[in-house]
Scaffold this motif. Structure first.
Motif, PDB file in Angstrom:
ATOM      1  N   ASN A  26      83.765  74.785  43.729  1.00 41.19           N
ATOM      2  CA  ASN A  26      84.678  73.656  43.910  1.00 41.19           C
ATOM      3  C   ASN A  26      84.793  72.782  42.677  1.00 41.19           C
ATOM      4  N   GLY A  27      84.113  73.168  41.575  1.00 39.65           N
ATOM      5  CA  GLY A  27      84.255  72.463  40.319  1.00 39.65           C
ATOM      6  C   GLY A  27      83.513  71.158  40.223  1.00 39.65           C
ATOM      7  N   SER A  28      82.669  70.832  41.188  1.00 42.53           N
ATOM      8  CA  SER A  28      81.953  69.561  41.135  1.00 42.53           C
ATOM      9  C   SER A  28      80.872  69.605  40.076  1.00 42.53           C
ATOM     10  N   SER A  29      80.551  68.431  39.489  1.00 41.69           N
ATOM     11  CA  SER A  29      79.554  68.357  38.428  1.00 41.69           C
ATOM     12  C   SER A  29      78.151  68.566  38.976  1.00 41.69           C
ATOM     13  N   ALA A  30      77.939  68.180  40.220  1.00 39.52           N
ATOM     14  CA  ALA A  30      76.637  68.383  40.855  1.00 39.52           C
ATOM     15  C   ALA A  30      76.746  69.549  41.822  1.00 39.52           C
ATOM     16  N   GLY A  31      75.624  70.127  42.179  1.00 37.44           N
ATOM     17  CA  GLY A  31      75.657  71.236  43.110  1.00 37.44           C
ATOM     18  C   GLY A  31      74.638  72.283  42.728  1.00 37.44           C
ATOM     19  N   LYS A  32      74.951  73.529  43.034  1.00 36.66           N
ATOM     20  CA  LYS A  32      74.010  74.608  42.775  1.00 36.66           C
ATOM     21  C   LYS A  32      74.203  75.219  41.389  1.00 36.66           C
ATOM     22  N   VAL A  33      73.073  75.477  40.748  1.00 34.50           N
ATOM     23  CA  VAL A  33      73.067  76.086  39.428  1.00 34.50           C
ATOM     24  C   VAL A  33      72.352  77.425  39.522  1.00 34.50           C
ATOM     25  N   MET A  34      72.957  78.449  38.967  1.00 36.70           N
ATOM     26  CA  MET A  34      72.341  79.768  38.903  1.00 36.70           C
ATOM     27  C   MET A  34      71.736  79.948  37.520  1.00 36.70           C
ATOM     28  N   LEU A  35      70.450  80.241  37.466  1.00 40.90           N
ATOM     29  CA  LEU A  35      69.745  80.456  36.202  1.00 40.90           C
ATOM     30  C   LEU A  35      69.244  81.896  36.174  1.00 40.90           C
ATOM     31  N   ILE A  36      69.663  82.663  35.148  1.00 44.25           N
ATOM     32  CA  ILE A  36      69.298  84.075  35.060  1.00 44.25           C
ATOM     33  C   ILE A  36      68.479  84.330  33.805  1.00 44.25           C
ATOM     34  N   ASP A  37      67.248  84.766  34.000  1.00 48.28           N
ATOM     35  CA  ASP A  37      66.346  85.086  32.886  1.00 48.28           C
ATOM     36  C   ASP A  37      65.261  85.997  33.421  1.00 48.28           C
ATOM     37  N   ASP A  38      64.947  87.062  32.691  1.00 44.49           N
ATOM     38  CA  ASP A  38      63.967  88.014  33.196  1.00 44.49           C
ATOM     39  C   ASP A  38      62.525  87.616  32.900  1.00 44.49           C
ATOM     40  N   HIS A  39      62.323  86.509  32.177  1.00 41.89           N
ATOM     41  CA  HIS A  39      60.976  86.007  31.901  1.00 41.89           C
ATOM     42  C   HIS A  39      60.660  84.880  32.891  1.00 41.89           C
ATOM     43  N   THR A  40      59.819  85.159  33.866  1.00 43.90           N
ATOM     44  CA  THR A  40      59.575  84.229  34.965  1.00 43.90           C
ATOM     45  C   THR A  40      59.075  82.865  34.504  1.00 43.90           C
ATOM     46  N   LEU A  41      58.077  82.846  33.632  1.00 46.65           N
ATOM     47  CA  LEU A  41      57.514  81.573  33.181  1.00 46.65           C
ATOM     48  C   LEU A  41      58.544  80.750  32.411  1.00 46.65           C
ATOM     49  N   VAL A  42      59.300  81.427  31.573  1.00 45.48           N
ATOM     50  CA  VAL A  42      60.354  80.741  30.812  1.00 45.48           C
ATOM     51  C   VAL A  42      61.390  80.155  31.770  1.00 45.48           C
ATOM     52  N   ALA A  43      61.786  80.959  32.742  1.00 46.37           N
ATOM     53  CA  ALA A  43      62.804  80.523  33.698  1.00 46.37           C
ATOM     54  C   ALA A  43      62.329  79.332  34.524  1.00 46.37           C
ATOM     55  N   GLU A  44      61.090  79.357  34.966  1.00 46.62           N
ATOM     56  CA  GLU A  44      60.578  78.260  35.781  1.00 46.62           C
ATOM     57  C   GLU A  44      60.484  76.963  34.977  1.00 46.62           C
ATOM     58  N   GLY A  45      60.071  77.092  33.702  1.00 48.89           N
ATOM     59  CA  GLY A  45      60.022  75.915  32.837  1.00 48.89           C
ATOM     60  C   GLY A  45      61.406  75.359  32.580  1.00 48.89           C
ATOM     61  N   PHE A  46      62.371  76.258  32.369  1.00 47.91           N
ATOM     62  CA  PHE A  46      63.752  75.841  32.138  1.00 47.91           C
ATOM     63  C   PHE A  46      64.340  75.200  33.384  1.00 47.91           C
ATOM     64  N   LYS A  47      63.957  75.713  34.536  1.00 46.83           N
ATOM     65  CA  LYS A  47      64.423  75.139  35.800  1.00 46.83           C
ATOM     66  C   LYS A  47      64.004  73.676  35.901  1.00 46.83           C
ATOM     67  N   GLU A  48      62.755  73.373  35.582  1.00 43.57           N
ATOM     68  CA  GLU A  48      62.273  71.993  35.639  1.00 43.57           C
ATOM     69  C   GLU A  48      63.033  71.101  34.675  1.00 43.57           C
ATOM     70  N   LEU A  49      63.326  71.645  33.494  1.00 40.73           N
ATOM     71  CA  LEU A  49      64.093  70.889  32.508  1.00 40.73           C
ATOM     72  C   LEU A  49      65.481  70.550  33.060  1.00 40.73           C
ATOM     73  N   LEU A  50      66.125  71.539  33.663  1.00 43.01           N
ATOM     74  CA  LEU A  50      67.464  71.324  34.215  1.00 43.01           C
ATOM     75  C   LEU A  50      67.452  70.285  35.330  1.00 43.01           C
ATOM     76  N   LEU A  51      66.454  70.339  36.180  1.00 43.80           N
ATOM     77  CA  LEU A  51      66.377  69.377  37.281  1.00 43.80           C
ATOM     78  C   LEU A  51      66.197  67.945  36.784  1.00 43.80           C
ATOM     79  N   ASN A  52      65.677  67.809  35.567  1.00 40.72           N
ATOM     80  CA  ASN A  52      65.500  66.471  34.977  1.00 40.72           C
ATOM     81  C   ASN A  52      66.785  65.912  34.371  1.00 40.72           C
ATOM     82  N   ILE A  53      67.737  66.786  34.052  1.00 39.89           N
ATOM     83  CA  ILE A  53      68.963  66.308  33.405  1.00 39.89           C
ATOM     84  C   ILE A  53      70.197  66.405  34.306  1.00 39.89           C
ATOM     85  N   LEU A  54      70.086  67.141  35.409  1.00 44.50           N
ATOM     86  CA  LEU A  54      71.200  67.273  36.338  1.00 44.50           C
ATOM     87  C   LEU A  54      71.141  66.160  37.394  1.00 44.50           C
TER      88      LEU A  54
END
Length: 214
Positions: free
Chosen positions: A5-33
């Protein structure tokens, strides 16, 4: 399939095959979204595609190199199927051809993995406004060239003409190389000058080199 629906907030899909990297990046995103945002992490294109069929995502953030996965094909599929979704590639691959390929496939932006949270936030803001984005560590002649090609109104033939002229070829020679008449090349040149708001051959050559088009 559900559409974004084009909204600025909502669900974000993060794709990365390195689990630890992805989880760390997820926390970063949750801090800025925005606070109500949700970040779902996937390690494969297959699982991500299945989730897209069920969930309404506003943003996709993906690595470019995931073993055994066709990320470029996935980007092209998402752009065709989910017109309004924002697609960002964040990768350690920083060569011009890879960046151009991602933007051509439909990505809204490309960032290197060396960026900080501020730059990611800036990328999200810019792409939400409909702009293409390339991270600052990739800027300069490389990024200028890529963004010019992405945003220019010049046709493919006009791009060929401008490069040949800037390389020092006269109108007759350009016509011979492209198998057209000199009159056609002169018409292309006039259109190029008008579109780029240039007024002389010298300005045209300068423009080409400043934007790293050859």
């Amino acid at each position: 399939m559900k559409k974004n629906n084009g909204s600025s907030a909502g669900k974000v899909m993060l794709i990365d095959d390195h689990t630890l990297v992805a989880e760390g990046f997820k926390e970063l995103l949750l801090n800025i979204l925005p606070n109500e945002s949700i970040v779902n992490v996937f390690s494969s294109i297959e699982h991500a595609t299945k989730s897209l069929e069920k969930e309404n995502y506003a943003i996709i953030i993906t690595d470019l190199v995931i073993p055994g996965q066709n990320v470029l094909g996935f980007i092209a599929f998402c752009r065709k199927t989910y017109k309004e979704i924002i697609i960002l590639v964040i990768s350690s691959v920083v060569d011009a051809n890879s960046i151009k390929a991602c933007l051509s496939a439909g990505a809204n932006g490309y960032l290197s993995k060396a960026v900080n949270s501020y730059e990611i936030k800036h990328a999200l803001d810019c792409t939400a406004d409909g702009k293409k984005f390339i991270s600052s560590d990739l800027t300069g002649r490389l990024a200028d060239s890529i963004l010019f090609i992405e945003n220019t109104t010049l046709t493919k033939k006009e791009m060929e003409v401008i490069r040949l002229i800037a390389a020092g070829n006269k109108t007759k020679k350009v016509a011979e190389i492209l198998y057209v008449s000199p009159i056609t090349i002169m018409a292309h040149k006039r259109n190029i000058m008008r579109k780029l708001n240039l007024h002389s051959a010298t300005e045209l050559v300068k423009y080409v080199y400043e934007n790293n088009l050859i």
